[in-house]
Write an enzyme that holds these catalytic residues in place. Sequence first.
Site, PDB file in Angstrom:
ATOM      1  N   HIS A 109      -2.617  16.013   6.328  1.00 49.52           N
ATOM      2  CA  HIS A 109      -2.371  15.196   7.501  1.00 49.52           C
ATOM      3  C   HIS A 109      -1.782  13.848   7.096  1.00 49.52           C
ATOM      4  O   HIS A 109      -1.602  12.951   7.900  1.00 49.52           O
ATOM      5  CB  HIS A 109      -3.715  15.006   8.235  1.00 49.52           C
ATOM      6  CG  HIS A 109      -3.600  14.438   9.600  1.00 49.52           C
ATOM      7  ND1 HIS A 109      -4.131  13.214   9.949  1.00 49.52           N
ATOM      8  CD2 HIS A 109      -3.010  14.922  10.737  1.00 49.52           C
ATOM      9  CE1 HIS A 109      -3.898  12.968  11.212  1.00 49.52           C
ATOM     10  NE2 HIS A 109      -3.215  13.970  11.733  1.00 49.52           N
ATOM     11  N   LYS A 111       0.856  10.951   5.718  1.00 51.95           N
ATOM     12  CA  LYS A 111       2.242  10.541   5.933  1.00 51.95           C
ATOM     13  C   LYS A 111       2.581   9.550   4.838  1.00 51.95           C
ATOM     14  O   LYS A 111       2.213   8.378   4.897  1.00 51.95           O
ATOM     15  CB  LYS A 111       2.437   9.895   7.306  1.00 51.95           C
ATOM     16  CG  LYS A 111       2.244  10.859   8.487  1.00 51.95           C
ATOM     17  CD  LYS A 111       0.819  10.983   8.919  1.00 51.95           C
ATOM     18  CE  LYS A 111       0.676  11.898  10.128  1.00 51.95           C
ATOM     19  NZ  LYS A 111      -0.729  12.127  10.485  1.00 51.95           N
ATOM     20  N   ASP A 116      11.965   5.560  -5.340  1.00 50.30           N
ATOM     21  CA  ASP A 116      12.304   4.905  -6.612  1.00 50.30           C
ATOM     22  C   ASP A 116      11.128   4.144  -7.230  1.00 50.30           C
ATOM     23  O   ASP A 116      11.327   3.206  -8.019  1.00 50.30           O
ATOM     24  CB  ASP A 116      13.485   3.935  -6.429  1.00 50.30           C
ATOM     25  CG  ASP A 116      14.807   4.664  -6.200  1.00 50.30           C
ATOM     26  OD1 ASP A 116      14.869   5.881  -6.458  1.00 50.30           O
ATOM     27  OD2 ASP A 116      15.767   4.007  -5.755  1.00 50.30           O
ATOM     28  N   HIS A 295      -1.913   7.011  19.039  1.00 48.23           N
ATOM     29  CA  HIS A 295      -1.980   7.862  17.849  1.00 48.23           C
ATOM     30  C   HIS A 295      -2.375   7.069  16.606  1.00 48.23           C
ATOM     31  O   HIS A 295      -2.579   7.633  15.534  1.00 48.23           O
ATOM     32  CB  HIS A 295      -0.625   8.539  17.627  1.00 48.23           C
ATOM     33  CG  HIS A 295      -0.647   9.629  16.605  1.00 48.23           C
ATOM     34  ND1 HIS A 295      -0.185   9.460  15.311  1.00 48.23           N
ATOM     35  CD2 HIS A 295      -1.103  10.904  16.677  1.00 48.23           C
ATOM     36  CE1 HIS A 295      -0.339  10.594  14.640  1.00 48.23           C
ATOM     37  NE2 HIS A 295      -0.897  11.482  15.428  1.00 48.23           N
ATOM     38  N   LYS A 297      -4.326   4.966  13.731  1.00 48.02           N
ATOM     39  CA  LYS A 297      -5.617   5.003  13.050  1.00 48.02           C
ATOM     40  C   LYS A 297      -5.739   3.691  12.276  1.00 48.02           C
ATOM     41  O   LYS A 297      -5.386   3.604  11.097  1.00 48.02           O
ATOM     42  CB  LYS A 297      -5.708   6.188  12.096  1.00 48.02           C
ATOM     43  CG  LYS A 297      -5.383   7.558  12.765  1.00 48.02           C
ATOM     44  CD  LYS A 297      -3.928   7.901  12.639  1.00 48.02           C
ATOM     45  CE  LYS A 297      -3.626   9.349  12.989  1.00 48.02           C
ATOM     46  NZ  LYS A 297      -3.969   9.806  14.295  1.00 48.02           N
ATOM     47  N   ASP A 302     -13.663  -8.494  10.628  1.00 51.04           N
ATOM     48  CA  ASP A 302     -13.713  -9.932  10.375  1.00 51.04           C
ATOM     49  C   ASP A 302     -12.296 -10.499  10.279  1.00 51.04           C
ATOM     50  O   ASP A 302     -11.415 -10.077  11.020  1.00 51.04           O
ATOM     51  CB  ASP A 302     -14.565 -10.231   9.148  1.00 51.04           C
ATOM     52  CG  ASP A 302     -16.052  -9.955   9.397  1.00 51.04           C
ATOM     53  OD1 ASP A 302     -16.453  -9.910  10.579  1.00 51.04           O
ATOM     54  OD2 ASP A 302     -16.798  -9.766   8.424  1.00 51.04           O
TER      55      ASP A 302
END
Length: 387
Positions: A109, A111, A116, A295, A297, A302
């Site tokens: 899941h 991404k 380089d 979508h 996350k 603080d």
Amino acid sequence: MRTVNFIADNEVTLLHTGADFFPALIAAIDAASYEVYFETYIFAADDTGKAVMAALMNAARRGVQVRMITDWWGTGRRQVNGMHVELVAAGVEHRVFNPWFKRGVTRTHRKICVVDREVAYVGGININDDMFCDRNRSIELVAPRWDFAVQVRGPLVAAIHLEALTQWRRLGKLGIIKRIGLFRDMRKVNKIATQNMVQAGFVVRDNFRNRRTIQRAYLQALGRARHSVLLANPYFAPGAKFRHALAAAAERGVEVTLLIGVGEIWLQDAVAHSFYPKLLAAGVKVVEYHKTQLHAKVAVVDDDWATVGSSNVDGLSLFLNQEANVVIKDAVFAQNLRRHIEAAIAEGVLINPADIKHVGRFRRIGYEVAFFAYKMVMRVFAVGKYA
């Protein structure tokens, strides 16, 4: 025990929605000189997907080594098979994660893109158009999907690169000698990640070495929170430890606010609703986001702790899937992300305890049944870790 190894002197840029992410990603791939590692869950056949795919293939045609991983389940069998032919013809090395569930039900899941060994991208944004729902790409959204990624430059890129290399090798057919080399490389990631102890860290979850790393990073931050926690997530179904950590922070006077995406999957919404009574009773604020598909996350704790990544706060992400998050210790970055979350909270719907009391008996029973079913499924597929 320390779960995030922070590395100094990184430049971490917050990218909000595909409007920020895709131009930066494509520009980096277009500028690649010798190497691109790329991994994603969903790779759609829409205009956005075609643009990213063209950039990857053009890089390979000009001699750049392009290694690409797509998830079989997230991208879809037909799309993966069709892409594979085109990619290989252009010179892209393409591997598919867990075809036909040969490795159980786990998914990648994550991404991740590393170009380089100089710039890396990590976050929650799949390769698909911002105006279409992830779950049903034929449903057009009224506003761009609310999501984030980060662009990283500096020493942390080395750790992200080695994780991308490790994943690539893990999916290959390795003999015993190459597997020994893989173990050495994975140990090398930890050596790099402990040179300096400030600013940013890279945390992953897998079923090999890092089963609980991302959850521990969250639990550690929640345990140390002193005045505020902002957490935004679309698929909210945490295990008992995570729920208790949220409640405990609120009970000791920390202002804890959850921004939860709803309206995409009715069963997921029902599971999330089953947690509301106890969280609200502990003093946690719950805000539902209806404007578009949430979508992201992300979280801010603080004044100087923030995280952006692919990991949801649910059983799939915390105990089963392969995930990747960047954790940032920087007041300016945290303040920037906080502004985005607070703006979304202002557009959301605050859930009051009275709203829960007026929920009908049958709906309340439905929430509990949904949670029980979800819990049983997670206990089976996540090897009993979900509670």
